[in-house]
Motif scaffolding. Structure first.
Motif, PDB file in Angstrom:
ATOM      1  N   ALA A  49       0.835  -1.208   0.000  1.00  0.00           N
ATOM      2  CA  ALA A  49       0.000   0.000   0.000  1.00  0.00           C
ATOM      3  C   ALA A  49       0.868   1.257   0.000  1.00  0.00           C
ATOM      4  O   ALA A  49       0.596   2.210  -0.743  1.00  0.00           O
ATOM      5  N   LEU A  50       1.920   1.265   0.810  1.00  0.00           N
ATOM      6  CA  LEU A  50       2.807   2.428   0.875  1.00  0.00           C
ATOM      7  C   LEU A  50       3.497   2.689  -0.458  1.00  0.00           C
ATOM      8  O   LEU A  50       3.671   3.847  -0.854  1.00  0.00           O
ATOM      9  N   GLU A  51       3.853   1.634  -1.150  1.00  0.00           N
ATOM     10  CA  GLU A  51       4.479   1.805  -2.463  1.00  0.00           C
ATOM     11  C   GLU A  51       3.529   2.539  -3.411  1.00  0.00           C
ATOM     12  O   GLU A  51       3.921   3.488  -4.092  1.00  0.00           O
ATOM     13  N   ALA A  52       2.273   2.112  -3.444  1.00  0.00           N
ATOM     14  CA  ALA A  52       1.278   2.773  -4.302  1.00  0.00           C
ATOM     15  C   ALA A  52       1.077   4.225  -3.868  1.00  0.00           C
ATOM     16  O   ALA A  52       1.050   5.137  -4.707  1.00  0.00           O
ATOM     17  N   LEU A  53       0.932   4.454  -2.568  1.00  0.00           N
ATOM     18  CA  LEU A  53       0.699   5.811  -2.053  1.00  0.00           C
ATOM     19  C   LEU A  53       1.873   6.735  -2.357  1.00  0.00           C
ATOM     20  O   LEU A  53       1.683   7.884  -2.755  1.00  0.00           O
ATOM     21  N   ASN A  54       3.079   6.240  -2.171  1.00  0.00           N
ATOM     22  CA  ASN A  54       4.272   7.057  -2.420  1.00  0.00           C
ATOM     23  C   ASN A  54       4.450   7.399  -3.892  1.00  0.00           C
ATOM     24  O   ASN A  54       5.130   8.368  -4.221  1.00  0.00           O
ATOM     25  N   ASN A  55       3.825   6.622  -4.768  1.00  0.00           N
ATOM     26  CA  ASN A  55       3.872   6.893  -6.214  1.00  0.00           C
ATOM     27  C   ASN A  55       2.669   7.703  -6.688  1.00  0.00           C
ATOM     28  O   ASN A  55       2.400   7.784  -7.880  1.00  0.00           O
ATOM     29  N   GLY A  56       1.909   8.273  -5.746  1.00  0.00           N
ATOM     30  CA  GLY A  56       0.751   9.087  -6.109  1.00  0.00           C
ATOM     31  C   GLY A  56      -0.461   8.269  -6.507  1.00  0.00           C
ATOM     32  O   GLY A  56      -1.394   8.793  -7.109  1.00  0.00           O
ATOM     33  N   GLY A  57      -0.455   6.984  -6.162  1.00  0.00           N
ATOM     34  CA  GLY A  57      -1.546   6.092  -6.549  1.00  0.00           C
ATOM     35  C   GLY A  57      -2.677   6.037  -5.544  1.00  0.00           C
ATOM     36  O   GLY A  57      -2.617   6.637  -4.459  1.00  0.00           O
ATOM     37  N   LEU A  58      -3.702   5.284  -5.927  1.00  0.00           N
ATOM     38  CA  LEU A  58      -4.879   5.072  -5.089  1.00  0.00           C
ATOM     39  C   LEU A  58      -4.858   3.656  -4.543  1.00  0.00           C
ATOM     40  O   LEU A  58      -4.444   2.720  -5.229  1.00  0.00           O
ATOM     41  N   ILE A  59      -5.329   3.509  -3.315  1.00  0.00           N
ATOM     42  CA  ILE A  59      -5.478   2.179  -2.734  1.00  0.00           C
ATOM     43  C   ILE A  59      -6.933   1.953  -2.345  1.00  0.00           C
ATOM     44  O   ILE A  59      -7.684   2.908  -2.120  1.00  0.00           O
ATOM     45  N   LEU A  60      -7.299   0.695  -2.279  1.00  0.00           N
ATOM     46  CA  LEU A  60      -8.601   0.282  -1.767  1.00  0.00           C
ATOM     47  C   LEU A  60      -8.290  -0.501  -0.507  1.00  0.00           C
ATOM     48  O   LEU A  60      -7.493  -1.449  -0.549  1.00  0.00           O
ATOM     49  N   TYR A  61      -8.867  -0.100   0.628  1.00  0.00           N
ATOM     50  CA  TYR A  61      -8.445  -0.699   1.891  1.00  0.00           C
ATOM     51  C   TYR A  61      -9.573  -0.727   2.917  1.00  0.00           C
ATOM     52  O   TYR A  61     -10.483   0.093   2.885  1.00  0.00           O
ATOM     53  N   PRO A  62      -9.495  -1.706   3.844  1.00  0.00           N
ATOM     54  CA  PRO A  62     -10.501  -1.766   4.908  1.00  0.00           C
ATOM     55  C   PRO A  62     -10.159  -0.735   5.974  1.00  0.00           C
ATOM     56  O   PRO A  62      -8.995  -0.585   6.352  1.00  0.00           O
ATOM     57  N   THR A  63     -11.153  -0.002   6.424  1.00  0.00           N
ATOM     58  CA  THR A  63     -10.938   0.998   7.475  1.00  0.00           C
ATOM     59  C   THR A  63     -11.672   0.558   8.732  1.00  0.00           C
ATOM     60  O   THR A  63     -12.234  -0.538   8.787  1.00  0.00           O
ATOM     61  N   ASP A  64     -11.728   1.429   9.704  1.00  0.00           N
ATOM     62  CA  ASP A  64     -12.464   1.150  10.937  1.00  0.00           C
ATOM     63  C   ASP A  64     -13.975   1.293  10.732  1.00  0.00           C
ATOM     64  O   ASP A  64     -14.749   1.031  11.643  1.00  0.00           O
ATOM     65  N   THR A  65     -14.387   1.691   9.541  1.00  0.00           N
ATOM     66  CA  THR A  65     -15.821   1.808   9.250  1.00  0.00           C
ATOM     67  C   THR A  65     -16.181   0.955   8.027  1.00  0.00           C
ATOM     68  O   THR A  65     -16.726  -0.120   8.168  1.00  0.00           O
ATOM     69  N   VAL A  66     -15.892   1.441   6.826  1.00  0.00           N
ATOM     70  CA  VAL A  66     -16.237   0.745   5.582  1.00  0.00           C
ATOM     71  C   VAL A  66     -14.981   0.604   4.717  1.00  0.00           C
ATOM     72  O   VAL A  66     -13.946   1.183   5.024  1.00  0.00           O
ATOM     73  N   TRP A  67     -15.087  -0.152   3.612  1.00  0.00           N
ATOM     74  CA  TRP A  67     -13.978  -0.197   2.663  1.00  0.00           C
ATOM     75  C   TRP A  67     -13.799   1.200   2.082  1.00  0.00           C
ATOM     76  O   TRP A  67     -14.788   1.866   1.736  1.00  0.00           O
ATOM     77  N   GLY A  68     -12.548   1.639   1.978  1.00  0.00           N
ATOM     78  CA  GLY A  68     -12.291   2.996   1.533  1.00  0.00           C
ATOM     79  C   GLY A  68     -11.342   3.078   0.363  1.00  0.00           C
ATOM     80  O   GLY A  68     -10.509   2.193   0.143  1.00  0.00           O
ATOM     81  N   ILE A  69     -11.486   4.163  -0.382  1.00  0.00           N
ATOM     82  CA  ILE A  69     -10.508   4.537  -1.406  1.00  0.00           C
ATOM     83  C   ILE A  69      -9.603   5.544  -0.728  1.00  0.00           C
ATOM     84  O   ILE A  69     -10.080   6.489  -0.094  1.00  0.00           O
ATOM     85  N   GLY A  70      -8.299   5.340  -0.856  1.00  0.00           N
ATOM     86  CA  GLY A  70      -7.369   6.219  -0.175  1.00  0.00           C
ATOM     87  C   GLY A  70      -6.256   6.712  -1.075  1.00  0.00           C
ATOM     88  O   GLY A  70      -5.943   6.099  -2.096  1.00  0.00           O
ATOM     89  N   CYS A  71      -5.686   7.836  -0.670  1.00  0.00           N
ATOM     90  CA  CYS A  71      -4.518   8.392  -1.346  1.00  0.00           C
ATOM     91  C   CYS A  71      -3.833   9.344  -0.378  1.00  0.00           C
ATOM     92  O   CYS A  71      -4.342   9.628   0.700  1.00  0.00           O
TER      93      CYS A  71
END
Length: 186
Positions: free
Chosen positions: A8-30
């Motif tokens: 996930a960090l590799e994608a984030l550090n390259n300006g990418g988007l991740i799809l990940y489980p959060t403390d609430t719902v599945w989220g899109i992150g950047c």
């Protein structure tokens, strides 16, 4: 978990988007400090950029680096709440301009999920966290309900908690620097 965080960090550090489980719902992150990455989130969700997005931070120290002045009542609320609570703050700083709402506020939640906390702590910056759905469509309650368009539109999908039913979205409270607060979503 360690491998998932690294991917996930590799994608984030390259300006990418991740799809990940959060403390609430599945989220899109950047990266919440990268305006180009934030723009990709709005495009993927087909959402107007005038509609604000939520950010996650790992802890209070990180919150203080991105909000000019955290009102005392916010500290009390963060300590007292036992469910995910997002707080809308005045005067965000050091954050992507296209993430800041027209009224110069920013919605931030201190993550309670272990994966999110560890990932964000290692990333050292806030993470955009918006529900994994096309704007106007229902929020998926599990990984299996996520729209294929969303799955194809992210750079990395975290391989954790895919069988878990998600909780409902967080409570949202707006707190002004004058201490006045208003419940936006219970």
């Amino acid at each position: 978990m360690k491998n998932e965080i690294q991917q996930a960090l590799e994608a984030l550090n390259n300006g990418g988007l991740i799809l990940y489980p959060t403390d609430t719902v599945w989220g899109i992150g950047c990266d919440a400090t990268n305006p180009e990455a934030v723009k990709k989130v709005y495009e993927l969700k087909q959402r107007e950029d005038s509609k604000a997005l939520i950010c996650l931070v790992s802890d209070i120290r990180m919150l203080e680096k991105f909000i000019f002045e955290v009102p005392e009542v916010a500290y009390q609320l963060i300590e007292a709440t036992d469910k995910p609570t997002t707080i809308i703050y005045d005067k965000p700083i050091n954050i992507a301009d296209n993430l800041i709402a027209p009224d110069r506020t920013l919605a931030v939640r201190v993550a309670s999920d272990e994966f999110c906390q560890r990932m964000i702590r290692q990333f050292k910056r806030p993470l955009v966290s918006t529900s994994a759905n096309i704007s106007g469509r229902p929020t998926p309650q599990s990984y299996s309900e996520i729209n294929p368009e969303i799955l194809k539109g992210v750079d990395y999908v975290v391989n954790l908690h895919r069988d878990k039913k998600c909780n409902k979205p967080s409570t949202i409270i707006k707190i002004g620097n004058n201490g006045v607060f208003k419940i936006i979503r219970k």
